[in-house]
Design a protein around this motif. Sequence first.
Motif, PDB file in Angstrom:
ATOM      1  N   HIS A 129       1.007  -1.099  -0.164  1.00  0.00           N
ATOM      2  CA  HIS A 129      -0.020  -0.100  -0.033  1.00  0.00           C
ATOM      3  C   HIS A 129       0.946   1.140  -0.220  1.00  0.00           C
ATOM      4  N   LEU A 130       0.562   2.112  -0.939  1.00  0.00           N
ATOM      5  CA  LEU A 130       1.094   3.821  -0.998  1.00  0.00           C
ATOM      6  C   LEU A 130       2.802   3.506  -1.548  1.00  0.00           C
ATOM      7  N   ASP A 131       2.857   2.190  -2.190  1.00  0.00           N
ATOM      8  CA  ASP A 131       4.153   2.168  -2.824  1.00  0.00           C
ATOM      9  C   ASP A 131       4.123   2.355  -4.332  1.00  0.00           C
ATOM     10  N   GLN A 132       5.064   2.295  -5.118  1.00  0.00           N
ATOM     11  CA  GLN A 132       4.924   2.679  -6.493  1.00  0.00           C
ATOM     12  C   GLN A 132       5.105   1.245  -7.365  1.00  0.00           C
ATOM     13  N   VAL A 133       4.183   1.158  -8.357  1.00  0.00           N
ATOM     14  CA  VAL A 133       4.045   0.064  -9.274  1.00  0.00           C
ATOM     15  C   VAL A 133       4.771   0.497 -10.512  1.00  0.00           C
ATOM     16  N   CYS A 134       5.446  -0.160 -11.207  1.00  0.00           N
ATOM     17  CA  CYS A 134       6.407   0.078 -12.465  1.00  0.00           C
ATOM     18  C   CYS A 134       5.405  -0.250 -13.618  1.00  0.00           C
ATOM     19  N   LEU A 135       5.654   0.668 -14.816  1.00  0.00           N
ATOM     20  CA  LEU A 135       5.257   0.368 -16.025  1.00  0.00           C
ATOM     21  C   LEU A 135       6.482  -0.162 -16.749  1.00  0.00           C
ATOM     22  N   ARG A 136       6.239  -1.083 -17.828  1.00  0.00           N
ATOM     23  CA  ARG A 136       7.008  -1.508 -18.642  1.00  0.00           C
ATOM     24  C   ARG A 136       7.473  -0.752 -19.775  1.00  0.00           C
ATOM     25  N   ASN A 137       8.868  -0.529 -20.050  1.00  0.00           N
ATOM     26  CA  ASN A 137       9.061   0.329 -21.124  1.00  0.00           C
ATOM     27  C   ASN A 137       8.907  -0.136 -22.430  1.00  0.00           C
ATOM     28  N   ASP A 138       8.565  -1.347 -22.602  1.00  0.00           N
ATOM     29  CA  ASP A 138       8.416  -1.972 -23.976  1.00  0.00           C
ATOM     30  C   ASP A 138       6.783  -2.265 -24.207  1.00  0.00           C
ATOM     31  N   SER A 139       5.869  -1.797 -23.412  1.00  0.00           N
ATOM     32  CA  SER A 139       4.632  -1.966 -23.587  1.00  0.00           C
ATOM     33  C   SER A 139       3.607  -0.512 -23.838  1.00  0.00           C
ATOM     34  N   ASN A 140       2.857  -0.495 -24.749  1.00  0.00           N
ATOM     35  CA  ASN A 140       2.077   0.688 -24.827  1.00  0.00           C
ATOM     36  C   ASN A 140       0.614   0.754 -24.437  1.00  0.00           C
ATOM     37  N   TRP A 141       0.204  -0.525 -23.774  1.00  0.00           N
ATOM     38  CA  TRP A 141      -1.048  -0.666 -23.475  1.00  0.00           C
ATOM     39  C   TRP A 141      -1.040  -1.405 -22.144  1.00  0.00           C
ATOM     40  N   GLN A 142      -1.103  -0.702 -21.010  1.00  0.00           N
ATOM     41  CA  GLN A 142      -0.843  -1.217 -19.760  1.00  0.00           C
ATOM     42  C   GLN A 142      -2.007  -0.773 -18.779  1.00  0.00           C
ATOM     43  N   VAL A 143      -2.593  -1.801 -17.943  1.00  0.00           N
ATOM     44  CA  VAL A 143      -3.382  -1.517 -17.111  1.00  0.00           C
ATOM     45  C   VAL A 143      -3.292  -2.228 -15.660  1.00  0.00           C
ATOM     46  N   PRO A 144      -3.997  -1.731 -14.691  1.00  0.00           N
ATOM     47  CA  PRO A 144      -3.858  -2.614 -13.241  1.00  0.00           C
ATOM     48  C   PRO A 144      -5.143  -3.623 -13.420  1.00  0.00           C
ATOM     49  N   GLU A 145      -4.989  -4.561 -12.994  1.00  0.00           N
ATOM     50  CA  GLU A 145      -6.110  -5.718 -12.590  1.00  0.00           C
ATOM     51  C   GLU A 145      -6.443  -5.749 -11.336  1.00  0.00           C
ATOM     52  N   PRO A 146      -7.561  -5.207 -10.683  1.00  0.00           N
ATOM     53  CA  PRO A 146      -8.105  -5.392  -9.449  1.00  0.00           C
ATOM     54  C   PRO A 146      -8.746  -6.898  -9.120  1.00  0.00           C
ATOM     55  N   GLU A 147      -8.118  -7.421  -7.978  1.00  0.00           N
ATOM     56  CA  GLU A 147      -8.334  -8.788  -7.965  1.00  0.00           C
ATOM     57  C   GLU A 147      -8.613  -9.049  -6.298  1.00  0.00           C
ATOM     58  N   LEU A 148      -9.370  -9.933  -6.024  1.00  0.00           N
ATOM     59  CA  LEU A 148      -9.389 -10.492  -4.761  1.00  0.00           C
ATOM     60  C   LEU A 148      -8.325 -11.524  -4.549  1.00  0.00           C
ATOM     61  N   GLY A 149      -7.575 -11.380  -3.611  1.00  0.00           N
ATOM     62  CA  GLY A 149      -6.479 -12.302  -3.250  1.00  0.00           C
ATOM     63  C   GLY A 149      -6.775 -13.393  -1.981  1.00  0.00           C
ATOM     64  N   LEU A 150      -6.258 -14.534  -2.238  1.00  0.00           N
ATOM     65  CA  LEU A 150      -6.412 -15.583  -1.008  1.00  0.00           C
ATOM     66  C   LEU A 150      -4.993 -15.652  -0.442  1.00  0.00           C
ATOM     67  N   VAL A 151      -5.120 -15.677   0.877  1.00  0.00           N
ATOM     68  CA  VAL A 151      -3.791 -15.866   1.589  1.00  0.00           C
ATOM     69  C   VAL A 151      -3.732 -17.235   1.824  1.00  0.00           C
ATOM     70  N   LEU A 152      -2.959 -18.028   1.652  1.00  0.00           N
ATOM     71  CA  LEU A 152      -2.755 -19.355   1.996  1.00  0.00           C
ATOM     72  C   LEU A 152      -1.822 -20.018   3.025  1.00  0.00           C
ATOM     73  N   SER A 153      -2.359 -20.920   3.869  1.00  0.00           N
ATOM     74  CA  SER A 153      -1.333 -21.692   4.778  1.00  0.00           C
ATOM     75  C   SER A 153      -0.479 -22.677   4.043  1.00  0.00           C
ATOM     76  N   SER A 154       0.559 -23.330   4.676  1.00  0.00           N
ATOM     77  CA  SER A 154       1.216 -24.293   4.087  1.00  0.00           C
ATOM     78  C   SER A 154       0.475 -25.322   3.699  1.00  0.00           C
ATOM     79  N   ARG A 155      -0.642 -25.584   4.323  1.00  0.00           N
ATOM     80  CA  ARG A 155      -1.542 -26.717   3.781  1.00  0.00           C
ATOM     81  C   ARG A 155      -2.191 -26.404   2.875  1.00  0.00           C
TER      82      ARG A 155
END
Length: 291
Positions: A129-155
């Motif tokens: 949170h509040l960090d910077q995300v990078c854009l690729r230099n060799d792409s002209n069409w970039q988007v964020p994809e918002p997603e629900l993430g699952l945090v998993l245990s070792s099992r």
Amino acid sequence: MRIIRFQNGAEQRLAAVTDEDEVYALSDSDFISFLERVEKTGATPLEDVNQQIRSAQPLDAALESLELLIPVEAPEVWAAGVTYAHSKEARNYEATAGKMDATTYYDKVYDAERPELFLKSTAARTVGHLDQVCLRNDSNWQVPEPELGLVLSSRGDIVGYIIGNDMSCRDIEGENPLYLPQAKVWKQSCSIGPFIRLAETVEDPYQLQISLRIYRNDEKVVDQSASTGQLKRKLGELVSFLRRDNIVFGGTVLLTGTCIVPPNKFTLAPQDRIEIEITGLGTLVNTAIMS
């Protein structure tokens, strides 16, 4: 109940945040150590947290004043693709140069028994949170994809939910499906945070609203919302395929696919502010910069 990790002087601490935004320091310094300890006791994560805070006093500092760190240094972040109809349509648009009536491999994977899963990120490539995300230099069409993430245990158990931003290069992926790793994986191409909501406190993960807002020069240029109820595959199904003949490290995050894709003519620009909000999980904010 939400779990945060914050900077406390020279040390890093884990803390629990109640629905009333009261913050209670926990005994562990990081979420992976917390999971390892809890698994040995036989208690659930929520039971352990409740036991720790039952006779404790909340911190004097307000949640908003704390320096939040990435809540889990996930050793691996995996992602699922084409799990929503809107995502399938967007991938088809990329792959066929806008010929939406053509059938592609994305149609096939959407209807197949086996989901699309790929390794998205590692701890060194993931920001918070509040960090910077990078854009690729060799792409002209970039988007964020918002997603629900699952945090998993070792099992492989789902112990928490987290917001994820799966940065993507639509032009690179659309050019050739074999370019998927380059379209998805580069430095600071994934962000997660700001909290982990313990899975035991989420009544129905298929009734969460996901919202994406993008600001450019303080002007809102994207504002979209959708629901996890539109997810075609079950969360347990995605986890079961990830576990097949695989090692799942404690603290692994599995992103479950996106139901929001910005308009086809939109691409991120440096200094764009990305806000992703999910019901009960807070708002993940990042600023885009050139790689």
